[in-house]
Design an enzyme around this catalytic site. Structure first.
Site, PDB file in Angstrom:
ATOM      1  N   SER A   7       0.794  -1.178   0.128  1.00  0.00           N
ATOM      2  CA  SER A   7       0.224   0.172  -0.200  1.00  0.00           C
ATOM      3  C   SER A   7       0.907   1.243   0.630  1.00  0.00           C
ATOM      4  CB  SER A   7      -0.869   0.122   1.380  1.00  0.00           C
ATOM      5  OG  SER A   7      -0.292   0.453   2.256  1.00  0.00           O
ATOM      6  N   CYS A  69       2.221  -7.210   1.730  1.00  0.00           N
ATOM      7  CA  CYS A  69       1.027  -6.226   2.873  1.00  0.00           C
ATOM      8  C   CYS A  69       0.771  -7.465   3.013  1.00  0.00           C
ATOM      9  CB  CYS A  69       0.844  -4.965   1.080  1.00  0.00           C
ATOM     10  SG  CYS A  69      -0.867  -4.376   1.903  1.00  0.00           S
ATOM     11  N   CYS A 179       2.672  -6.436   9.834  1.00  0.00           N
ATOM     12  CA  CYS A 179       3.068  -4.824   9.049  1.00  0.00           C
ATOM     13  C   CYS A 179       4.036  -4.829   8.017  1.00  0.00           C
ATOM     14  CB  CYS A 179       2.265  -4.153   9.415  1.00  0.00           C
ATOM     15  SG  CYS A 179       2.716  -2.375   8.364  1.00  0.00           S
ATOM     16  N   HIS A 181       5.225  -2.529   7.201  1.00  0.00           N
ATOM     17  CA  HIS A 181       5.460  -0.786   7.477  1.00  0.00           C
ATOM     18  C   HIS A 181       6.455  -1.005   9.218  1.00  0.00           C
ATOM     19  CE1 HIS A 181       3.027   0.527   4.425  1.00  0.00           C
ATOM     20  NE2 HIS A 181       3.642   2.009   5.212  1.00  0.00           N
TER      21      HIS A 181
HETATM   22  N1  DGL Z   1       2.212  -2.146   5.584  1.00  0.00           N
HETATM   23  C1  DGL Z   1       1.120  -3.128   4.631  1.00  0.00           C
HETATM   24  C2  DGL Z   1       0.430  -4.475   5.751  1.00  0.00           C
HETATM   25  O1  DGL Z   1       1.890  -5.461   5.438  1.00  0.00           O
HETATM   26  C3  DGL Z   1      -0.834  -2.445   4.698  1.00  0.00           C
HETATM   27  C4  DGL Z   1      -0.170  -1.034   6.310  1.00  0.00           C
HETATM   28  C5  DGL Z   1      -2.008  -0.313   5.581  1.00  0.00           C
HETATM   29  O2  DGL Z   1      -1.865  -0.057   4.482  1.00  0.00           O
HETATM   30  O3  DGL Z   1      -2.239  -0.187   6.228  1.00  0.00           O
HETATM   31  O4  DGL Z   1      -0.569  -4.640   6.164  1.00  0.00           O
END
Ligand code: DGL
Length: 259
Positions: A7, A69, A179, A181
């Site tokens: 994302s 993701c 996640c 991120h």
């Molecule tokens: N980085 C993504 C994950 O691993 C999505 C985070 C998002 O866009 O809320 O879930």
């Protein structure tokens, strides 16, 4: 050509491990920054985005797509595998290693709301975490920090305390980064949790799984370490993260695109 998407820039925590393991491969990455975050969006919307991005990556020559993701994997991996004739590698929260290595029998999981809602997560829980206590926290606000290039400091730590403190108070000795991120926040999490906690990032395992998959594909075209980084929004944070992973990537490899 390995296609990778997320994302936003979070998926670069997976690209970092893919590159470390297979620098010779060709990569095309897409950050769906214009539609980020996915964490609270309707599943149908995430499937729509994941399909549009998959078609874009296949159009760029991707022979395999890494869904870097957890949220998009939870929402869309089954649909994509049924519809597209190329292999997909998806993310799933690393509950298994956390449960297997925990001494206290208490593990924390940080992820988005949609990841926690997904059947993939619940199946993983049932399979590997039936005998451990799992403290789930939705990491509200963390994706936005990373998308803005903010990965440490008092503002980030204040929010992280909200999620990590209850895990520590419950006796967790492992924190799963559910996640893509969140590995960019690992040092800030480590500062709060201390050295005794096992912070688990599944990205290295995903890179190994991708390598094994590539080795099973017959007659692949030879690669020549070509890299393209696309974003449906701004490319500056992506550019600064990638420059730390692969300093040699030229500026022209970073492009904004409508997908
Ligand atoms: N980085 C993504 C994950 O691993 C999505 C985070 C998002 O866009 O809320 O879930």
């Amino acid at each position: 050509m390995i296609g990778v998407f997320d994302s936003g820039v979070g998926g670069l925590s997976v690209f970092r491990e893919l590159y470390a393991l297979m620098p010779e491969q060709d990569y095309v990455y897409l950050s769906d920054a214009a539609h980020c975050p996915y964490g609270n969006k309707p599943v149908e919307y995430i499937i729509e985005r994941a399909e549009a991005i998959t078609r874009f990556l296949i159009g760029k020559g991707a022979e395999v797509v890494v869904i870097a993701c957890n949220t998009a994997t939870a929402a869309a991996v089954k649909y994509l595998r049924e519809k597209y004739p190329i292999p997909f590698v998806g993310m799933e929260p690393a509950i298994k290693p956390a449960a297997l290595t925990s001494k206290t029998g208490v593990v924390g999981v940080l992820a988005t709301a949609n990841t926690f809602k997904g059947s993939l997560y619940h199946n993983t829980l049932e399979k590997f975490a039936s005998d451990v206590e799992v403290i789930e926290k939705v990491g509200e606000g963390l994706v936005e920090f990373v998308e803005g290039g903010l990965t440490d400091g008092p503002e980030v730590e204040k929010v992280l305390h909200r999620y990590v403190d209850p895990m520590l108070e419950s006796g967790a000795d492992a924190i799963v980064l559910g996640c893509t991120h969140y590995p960019f926040l690992e040092s800030a999490i480590r500062k709060i949790a201390g050295d005794g906690i096992n912070i688990i990032n599944p990205a290295p395992a995903i890179a190994l799984q991708t390598k094994r998959l590539l080795e099973s594909i017959e007659g692949r075209k030879p690669s020549s370490s070509q890299y393209s980084f696309y974003s449906t929004g701004d490319t500056s944070v992506m550019h600064s993260i990638v420059s730390k992973i692969v300093p040699s990537v030229p500026d022209q490899a970073f492009l904004t695109v409508k997908v």
